[in-house]
Design a protein around this motif. Structure first.
Motif, PDB file in Angstrom:
ATOM      1  N   ALA A  77       3.256  15.013  -0.898  1.00 19.92           N
ATOM      2  CA  ALA A  77       3.995  16.278  -0.914  1.00 19.92           C
ATOM      3  C   ALA A  77       3.475  17.119   0.242  1.00 19.92           C
ATOM      4  CB  ALA A  77       3.793  16.995  -2.243  1.00 19.92           C
ATOM      5  N   ALA A  78       4.155  18.217   0.527  1.00 14.13           N
ATOM      6  CA  ALA A  78       3.752  19.061   1.660  1.00 14.13           C
ATOM      7  C   ALA A  78       2.322  19.582   1.501  1.00 14.13           C
ATOM      8  CB  ALA A  78       4.713  20.231   1.802  1.00 14.13           C
ATOM      9  N   ASP A  79       1.887  19.791   0.256  1.00 14.49           N
ATOM     10  CA  ASP A  79       0.582  20.415   0.045  1.00 14.49           C
ATOM     11  C   ASP A  79      -0.506  19.472  -0.453  1.00 14.49           C
ATOM     12  OD1 ASP A  79       1.747  20.017  -2.429  1.00 14.49           O
ATOM     13  OD2 ASP A  79       1.102  21.945  -3.258  1.00 14.49           O
ATOM     14  N   ARG A  80      -0.172  18.187  -0.708  1.00 20.02           N
ATOM     15  CA  ARG A  80      -1.202  17.294  -1.247  1.00 20.02           C
ATOM     16  C   ARG A  80      -0.754  15.837  -1.256  1.00 20.02           C
ATOM     17  NH1 ARG A  80      -0.709  16.629  -7.442  1.00 20.02           N
ATOM     18  NH2 ARG A  80       1.457  17.180  -7.785  1.00 20.02           N
ATOM     19  N   LEU A  81      -1.747  14.970  -1.387  1.00 22.64           N
ATOM     20  CA  LEU A  81      -1.498  13.556  -1.640  1.00 22.64           C
ATOM     21  C   LEU A  81      -1.302  13.434  -3.144  1.00 22.64           C
ATOM     22  CD1 LEU A  81      -1.414  10.560  -0.801  1.00 22.64           C
ATOM     23  CD2 LEU A  81      -3.891  10.530  -1.096  1.00 22.64           C
ATOM     24  N   VAL A  82      -0.113  13.015  -3.581  1.00 21.99           N
ATOM     25  CA  VAL A  82       0.218  12.971  -5.004  1.00 21.99           C
ATOM     26  C   VAL A  82      -0.254  11.677  -5.644  1.00 21.99           C
ATOM     27  CG1 VAL A  82       2.125  13.059  -6.676  1.00 21.99           C
ATOM     28  CG2 VAL A  82       2.190  14.487  -4.621  1.00 21.99           C
ATOM     29  N   TRP A  83      -0.054  10.550  -4.961  1.00 23.90           N
ATOM     30  CA  TRP A  83      -0.486   9.259  -5.499  1.00 23.90           C
ATOM     31  C   TRP A  83      -0.689   8.291  -4.337  1.00 23.90           C
ATOM     32  CZ3 TRP A  83       0.673   4.060  -5.725  1.00 23.90           C
ATOM     33  CH2 TRP A  83       0.034   3.334  -6.732  1.00 23.90           C
ATOM     34  N   SER A  84      -1.716   7.475  -4.446  1.00 20.04           N
ATOM     35  CA  SER A  84      -1.990   6.459  -3.442  1.00 20.04           C
ATOM     36  C   SER A  84      -2.577   5.253  -4.149  1.00 20.04           C
ATOM     37  CB  SER A  84      -2.973   6.999  -2.409  1.00 20.04           C
ATOM     38  OG  SER A  84      -3.274   5.990  -1.462  1.00 20.04           O
ATOM     39  N   GLN A 133       0.882  -1.167   0.000  1.00 25.32           N
ATOM     40  CA  GLN A 133       0.000   0.000   0.000  1.00 25.32           C
ATOM     41  C   GLN A 133       0.915   1.211   0.000  1.00 25.32           C
ATOM     42  OE1 GLN A 133      -3.362   0.055  -0.350  1.00 25.32           O
ATOM     43  NE2 GLN A 133      -3.085   2.257  -0.548  1.00 25.32           N
ATOM     44  N   VAL A 134       0.851   2.017  -1.053  1.00 27.29           N
ATOM     45  CA  VAL A 134       1.810   3.102  -1.262  1.00 27.29           C
ATOM     46  C   VAL A 134       1.112   4.458  -1.182  1.00 27.29           C
ATOM     47  CG1 VAL A 134       3.493   4.095  -2.868  1.00 27.29           C
ATOM     48  CG2 VAL A 134       3.169   1.606  -2.775  1.00 27.29           C
ATOM     49  N   GLU A 135       1.778   5.402  -0.519  1.00 23.74           N
ATOM     50  CA  GLU A 135       1.334   6.782  -0.502  1.00 23.74           C
ATOM     51  C   GLU A 135       2.524   7.678  -0.790  1.00 23.74           C
ATOM     52  OE1 GLU A 135      -0.666   7.769   3.135  1.00 23.74           O
ATOM     53  OE2 GLU A 135      -2.559   6.971   2.377  1.00 23.74           O
ATOM     54  N   LEU A 136       2.385   8.508  -1.814  1.00 22.62           N
ATOM     55  CA  LEU A 136       3.382   9.512  -2.160  1.00 22.62           C
ATOM     56  C   LEU A 136       2.766  10.859  -1.784  1.00 22.62           C
ATOM     57  CD1 LEU A 136       5.933  10.604  -3.482  1.00 22.62           C
ATOM     58  CD2 LEU A 136       4.813  10.329  -5.704  1.00 22.62           C
ATOM     59  N   VAL A 177       9.011   2.235   5.330  1.00 20.72           N
ATOM     60  CA  VAL A 177       8.449   0.944   4.938  1.00 20.72           C
ATOM     61  C   VAL A 177       8.192   0.142   6.211  1.00 20.72           C
ATOM     62  CG1 VAL A 177       8.812  -1.188   3.639  1.00 20.72           C
ATOM     63  CG2 VAL A 177       9.801   0.944   2.800  1.00 20.72           C
ATOM     64  N   ALA A 178       6.961  -0.343   6.362  1.00 18.52           N
ATOM     65  CA  ALA A 178       6.612  -1.209   7.485  1.00 18.52           C
ATOM     66  C   ALA A 178       5.301  -1.917   7.173  1.00 18.52           C
ATOM     67  CB  ALA A 178       6.474  -0.406   8.777  1.00 18.52           C
ATOM     68  N   ASP A 179       5.254  -3.202   7.410  1.00 23.85           N
ATOM     69  CA  ASP A 179       4.029  -3.996   7.243  1.00 23.85           C
ATOM     70  C   ASP A 179       3.372  -3.786   5.876  1.00 23.85           C
ATOM     71  OD1 ASP A 179       4.269  -5.029   9.845  1.00 23.85           O
ATOM     72  OD2 ASP A 179       3.299  -3.245  10.675  1.00 23.85           O
ATOM     73  N   ASN A 180       4.181  -3.840   4.820  1.00 22.34           N
ATOM     74  CA  ASN A 180       3.717  -3.686   3.434  1.00 22.34           C
ATOM     75  C   ASN A 180       3.064  -2.325   3.166  1.00 22.34           C
ATOM     76  OD1 ASN A 180       4.719  -6.073   2.393  1.00 22.34           O
ATOM     77  ND2 ASN A 180       2.913  -7.229   2.999  1.00 22.34           N
ATOM     78  N   ARG A 181       3.421  -1.335   3.965  1.00 18.38           N
ATOM     79  CA  ARG A 181       2.994   0.046   3.721  1.00 18.38           C
ATOM     80  C   ARG A 181       4.237   0.875   3.411  1.00 18.38           C
ATOM     81  NH1 ARG A 181      -2.052   1.019   4.662  1.00 18.38           N
ATOM     82  NH2 ARG A 181      -1.819   3.265   4.845  1.00 18.38           N
ATOM     83  N   VAL A 182       4.179   1.605   2.298  1.00 21.29           N
ATOM     84  CA  VAL A 182       5.290   2.451   1.879  1.00 21.29           C
ATOM     85  C   VAL A 182       4.806   3.889   1.853  1.00 21.29           C
ATOM     86  CG1 VAL A 182       6.944   2.958   0.039  1.00 21.29           C
ATOM     87  CG2 VAL A 182       6.229   0.584   0.445  1.00 21.29           C
TER      88      VAL A 182
END
Length: 137
Positions: free
Chosen positions: A18-25, A13-16, A79-84
């Motif tokens: 930025a300071a002002d927004r969620l760019v990709w999840s 489960q990935v979350e990218l 990275v922890a428990d398949n969360r990045v």
């Protein structure tokens, strides 16, 4: 392989962010990022990790077989428990980048003639944006 065919121990489960927004999840099978120690590839069931990232490109291989590319500034990778989690002051997906403007920004940063940290950071940021945009095209 359809996303529903993948169990939780085979998916990241990935979350990218930025300071002002969620760019990709979303869900991914692999993430590649550049840390201060070099490039790191994250696969499901990766050992816990906390690292600094540098200006560069992040590649995300989704469960649907797509590759998403983003340009990021310095920040952190967790990275922890398949969360990045990738946290960066600025981040943008390759399809959001104006390649011609990024090339102009690089030339401007190089021609500034300054050898300070801010000028070098501007060059690295512009180079990362260009790499990300070129990979998407």
């Amino acid at each position: 392989m359809a996303p529903s065919d993948l169990s939780n121990d085979k998916v990241l489960q990935v979350e990218l962010v930025a300071a002002d927004r969620l760019v990709w999840s979303g869900q991914a099978t692999m993430v590649i990022a550049r840390t201060t120690e070099g490039d790191v590839g994250i696969l499901p069931n990766h050992a816990p990790l906390l690292s600094s990232i540098i200006e560069g490109v992040v590649d995300v291989q989704t469960v649907d077989g797509e590759t998403w590319v983003a340009a990021v500034d310095a920040g952190f990778l967790s990275v922890a428990d398949n969360r990045v989690s990738i946290l960066s002051e600025r981040a943008e997906m390759s399809h959001e980048i104006d390649l011609e403007k990024a090339r102009q920004d690089l030339e401007r940063a190089k021609s500034s003639g300054e050898n300070d940290d801010a000028a070098q950071e501007a060059v690295r940021r512009a180079e990362a944006r260009i790499r990300a945009a070129e990979r998407a095209s």
